[in-house]
Design a protein around this motif. Structure first.
Motif, PDB file in Angstrom:
ATOM      1  N   ILE A 260       0.837  -1.195   0.000  1.00  0.00           N
ATOM      2  CA  ILE A 260       0.000   0.000   0.000  1.00  0.00           C
ATOM      3  C   ILE A 260       0.873   1.247   0.000  1.00  0.00           C
ATOM      4  CG2 ILE A 260      -1.767   1.257   1.311  1.00  0.00           C
ATOM      5  CD1 ILE A 260      -2.373  -1.526   2.696  1.00  0.00           C
ATOM      6  N   GLN A 261       0.556   2.200  -0.861  1.00  0.00           N
ATOM      7  CA  GLN A 261       1.283   3.464  -0.807  1.00  0.00           C
ATOM      8  C   GLN A 261       0.961   4.144   0.512  1.00  0.00           C
ATOM      9  OE1 GLN A 261       1.394   5.770  -4.342  1.00  0.00           O
ATOM     10  NE2 GLN A 261       2.157   7.587  -3.303  1.00  0.00           N
ATOM     11  N   GLN A 262       2.004   4.606   1.204  1.00  0.00           N
ATOM     12  CA  GLN A 262       1.856   5.234   2.512  1.00  0.00           C
ATOM     13  C   GLN A 262       0.818   6.344   2.442  1.00  0.00           C
ATOM     14  OE1 GLN A 262       3.726   4.134   5.215  1.00  0.00           O
ATOM     15  NE2 GLN A 262       2.529   5.462   6.512  1.00  0.00           N
ATOM     16  N   GLY A 263      -0.102   6.348   3.386  1.00  0.00           N
ATOM     17  CA  GLY A 263      -1.105   7.394   3.464  1.00  0.00           C
ATOM     18  C   GLY A 263      -2.368   7.128   2.661  1.00  0.00           C
ATOM     19  N   SER A 264      -2.403   6.015   1.923  1.00  0.00           N
ATOM     20  CA  SER A 264      -3.583   5.770   1.094  1.00  0.00           C
ATOM     21  C   SER A 264      -4.612   4.862   1.775  1.00  0.00           C
ATOM     22  CB  SER A 264      -3.178   5.171  -0.257  1.00  0.00           C
ATOM     23  OG  SER A 264      -2.603   3.897  -0.089  1.00  0.00           O
ATOM     24  N   LEU A 265      -4.302   4.324   2.929  1.00  0.00           N
ATOM     25  CA  LEU A 265      -5.251   3.523   3.694  1.00  0.00           C
ATOM     26  C   LEU A 265      -6.147   4.492   4.460  1.00  0.00           C
ATOM     27  CD1 LEU A 265      -5.772   0.488   4.325  1.00  0.00           C
ATOM     28  CD2 LEU A 265      -4.345   0.779   6.343  1.00  0.00           C
ATOM     29  N   SER A 266      -7.435   4.444   4.193  1.00  0.00           N
ATOM     30  CA  SER A 266      -8.334   5.406   4.841  1.00  0.00           C
ATOM     31  C   SER A 266      -8.544   5.046   6.312  1.00  0.00           C
ATOM     32  CB  SER A 266      -9.684   5.455   4.107  1.00  0.00           C
ATOM     33  OG  SER A 266     -10.498   4.388   4.496  1.00  0.00           O
ATOM     34  N   THR A 267      -9.021   6.001   7.067  1.00  0.00           N
ATOM     35  CA  THR A 267      -9.259   5.781   8.497  1.00  0.00           C
ATOM     36  C   THR A 267     -10.382   4.772   8.729  1.00  0.00           C
ATOM     37  OG1 THR A 267     -10.693   7.725   8.529  1.00  0.00           O
ATOM     38  CG2 THR A 267      -8.407   8.039   9.214  1.00  0.00           C
ATOM     39  N   GLU A 268     -11.233   4.572   7.721  1.00  0.00           N
ATOM     40  CA  GLU A 268     -12.317   3.593   7.850  1.00  0.00           C
ATOM     41  C   GLU A 268     -11.858   2.164   7.512  1.00  0.00           C
ATOM     42  OE1 GLU A 268     -12.982   6.471   5.790  1.00  0.00           O
ATOM     43  OE2 GLU A 268     -13.613   7.477   7.615  1.00  0.00           O
ATOM     44  N   ASP A 269     -10.755   2.037   6.800  1.00  0.00           N
ATOM     45  CA  ASP A 269     -10.251   0.709   6.417  1.00  0.00           C
ATOM     46  C   ASP A 269      -9.593   0.022   7.605  1.00  0.00           C
ATOM     47  OD1 ASP A 269     -11.026   1.028   3.750  1.00  0.00           O
ATOM     48  OD2 ASP A 269      -9.095   1.896   3.181  1.00  0.00           O
ATOM     49  N   ALA A 270      -9.880  -1.253   7.769  1.00  0.00           N
ATOM     50  CA  ALA A 270      -9.210  -2.039   8.798  1.00  0.00           C
ATOM     51  C   ALA A 270      -7.794  -2.371   8.329  1.00  0.00           C
ATOM     52  CB  ALA A 270      -9.980  -3.322   9.058  1.00  0.00           C
ATOM     53  N   TYR A 271      -6.855  -2.368   9.260  1.00  0.00           N
ATOM     54  CA  TYR A 271      -5.492  -2.760   8.915  1.00  0.00           C
ATOM     55  C   TYR A 271      -5.473  -4.252   8.578  1.00  0.00           C
ATOM     56  CZ  TYR A 271      -2.661   1.277  10.424  1.00  0.00           C
ATOM     57  OH  TYR A 271      -2.052   2.493  10.538  1.00  0.00           O
ATOM     58  N   PRO A 272      -4.810  -4.635   7.484  1.00  0.00           N
ATOM     59  CA  PRO A 272      -4.571  -6.065   7.270  1.00  0.00           C
ATOM     60  C   PRO A 272      -3.686  -6.582   8.417  1.00  0.00           C
ATOM     61  CG  PRO A 272      -4.088  -4.794   5.280  1.00  0.00           C
ATOM     62  CD  PRO A 272      -4.293  -3.809   6.389  1.00  0.00           C
ATOM     63  N   SER A 273      -3.691  -7.872   8.665  1.00  0.00           N
ATOM     64  CA  SER A 273      -2.872  -8.389   9.774  1.00  0.00           C
ATOM     65  C   SER A 273      -1.384  -8.169   9.526  1.00  0.00           C
ATOM     66  CB  SER A 273      -3.174  -9.858  10.037  1.00  0.00           C
ATOM     67  OG  SER A 273      -2.895 -10.627   8.893  1.00  0.00           O
ATOM     68  N   SER A 274      -0.963  -8.209   8.260  1.00  0.00           N
ATOM     69  CA  SER A 274       0.422  -7.910   7.881  1.00  0.00           C
ATOM     70  C   SER A 274       0.392  -7.223   6.525  1.00  0.00           C
ATOM     71  CB  SER A 274       1.252  -9.194   7.779  1.00  0.00           C
ATOM     72  OG  SER A 274       1.348  -9.851   9.021  1.00  0.00           O
ATOM     73  N   PHE A 275       1.228  -6.198   6.353  1.00  0.00           N
ATOM     74  CA  PHE A 275       1.238  -5.480   5.075  1.00  0.00           C
ATOM     75  C   PHE A 275       2.474  -4.594   4.953  1.00  0.00           C
ATOM     76  CE2 PHE A 275      -0.852  -2.794   8.128  1.00  0.00           C
ATOM     77  CZ  PHE A 275      -0.533  -1.486   7.783  1.00  0.00           C
ATOM     78  N   PHE A 276       2.799  -4.249   3.702  1.00  0.00           N
ATOM     79  CA  PHE A 276       3.871  -3.319   3.387  1.00  0.00           C
ATOM     80  C   PHE A 276       3.273  -1.955   3.053  1.00  0.00           C
ATOM     81  CE2 PHE A 276       5.858  -7.351   2.078  1.00  0.00           C
ATOM     82  CZ  PHE A 276       7.117  -7.234   2.642  1.00  0.00           C
ATOM     83  N   THR A 277       4.010  -0.893   3.377  1.00  0.00           N
ATOM     84  CA  THR A 277       3.716   0.425   2.833  1.00  0.00           C
ATOM     85  C   THR A 277       5.006   0.966   2.230  1.00  0.00           C
ATOM     86  OG1 THR A 277       4.220   1.696   4.842  1.00  0.00           O
ATOM     87  CG2 THR A 277       1.946   0.917   4.570  1.00  0.00           C
ATOM     88  N   PHE A 278       4.858   1.857   1.256  1.00  0.00           N
ATOM     89  CA  PHE A 278       6.043   2.480   0.669  1.00  0.00           C
ATOM     90  C   PHE A 278       5.758   3.950   0.407  1.00  0.00           C
ATOM     91  CE2 PHE A 278       3.510   1.373  -2.983  1.00  0.00           C
ATOM     92  CZ  PHE A 278       3.720   2.411  -3.887  1.00  0.00           C
TER      93      PHE A 278
END
Length: 124
Positions: free
Chosen positions: A21-39
């Motif tokens: 996921i591009q850093q900052g593109s996960l909305s506040t309403e989206d649940a975090y995946p259990s494990s993930f990358f950001t760049f």
């Protein structure tokens, strides 16, 4: 010419199958995946020139890995470092701790460079 962002995303996706996921593109309403990358692409600077034309561009990225599994935070990031190094990225060190907005997740990050060498066309 290489699409450097796509190379980063595809290398991680093919090797680990975690969301990238591009850093900052996960909305506040989206649940975090259990494990993930950001760049995040910090900068993309031209570095070498010939005849007033850039011949190299240096891509500078931050790559973070977040997980509910604290052991995976360290091991997956170091495995990603090796995979990315194999396709031309230059990792800086073994990483650093990064904050998470969720108390359930811990994170670790690394800085990556990629030197994009451009093919020069000579003559007509």
């Amino acid at each position: 010419m290489v699409d450097v962002k796509l190379l980063l995303i595809n290398t991680l996706d093919e090797a680990f199958h975690y969301p990238v996921i591009q850093q900052g593109s996960l909305s506040t309403e989206d649940a975090y995946p259990s494990s993930f990358f950001t760049f995040w692409n910090n900068s993309t600077n031209d570095d070498a020139f010939f005849d007033n034309t850039e011949t190299e561009t240096i891509w500078d990225f931050d790559l973070n890995f977040y997980s509910v599994d604290p052991v995976a935070v360290n091991t997956v990031l170091l495995q990603a470092k090796q995979r990315l190094k194999a396709v031309g990225f230059i990792p800086d060190g073994s990483g650093y701790d990064v904050l998470s907005d969720e108390h359930t997740h811990t994170g670790r990050g690394i800085n990556l460079l990629y030197i994009e060498r451009k093919v020069m066309q000579y003559g007509n």
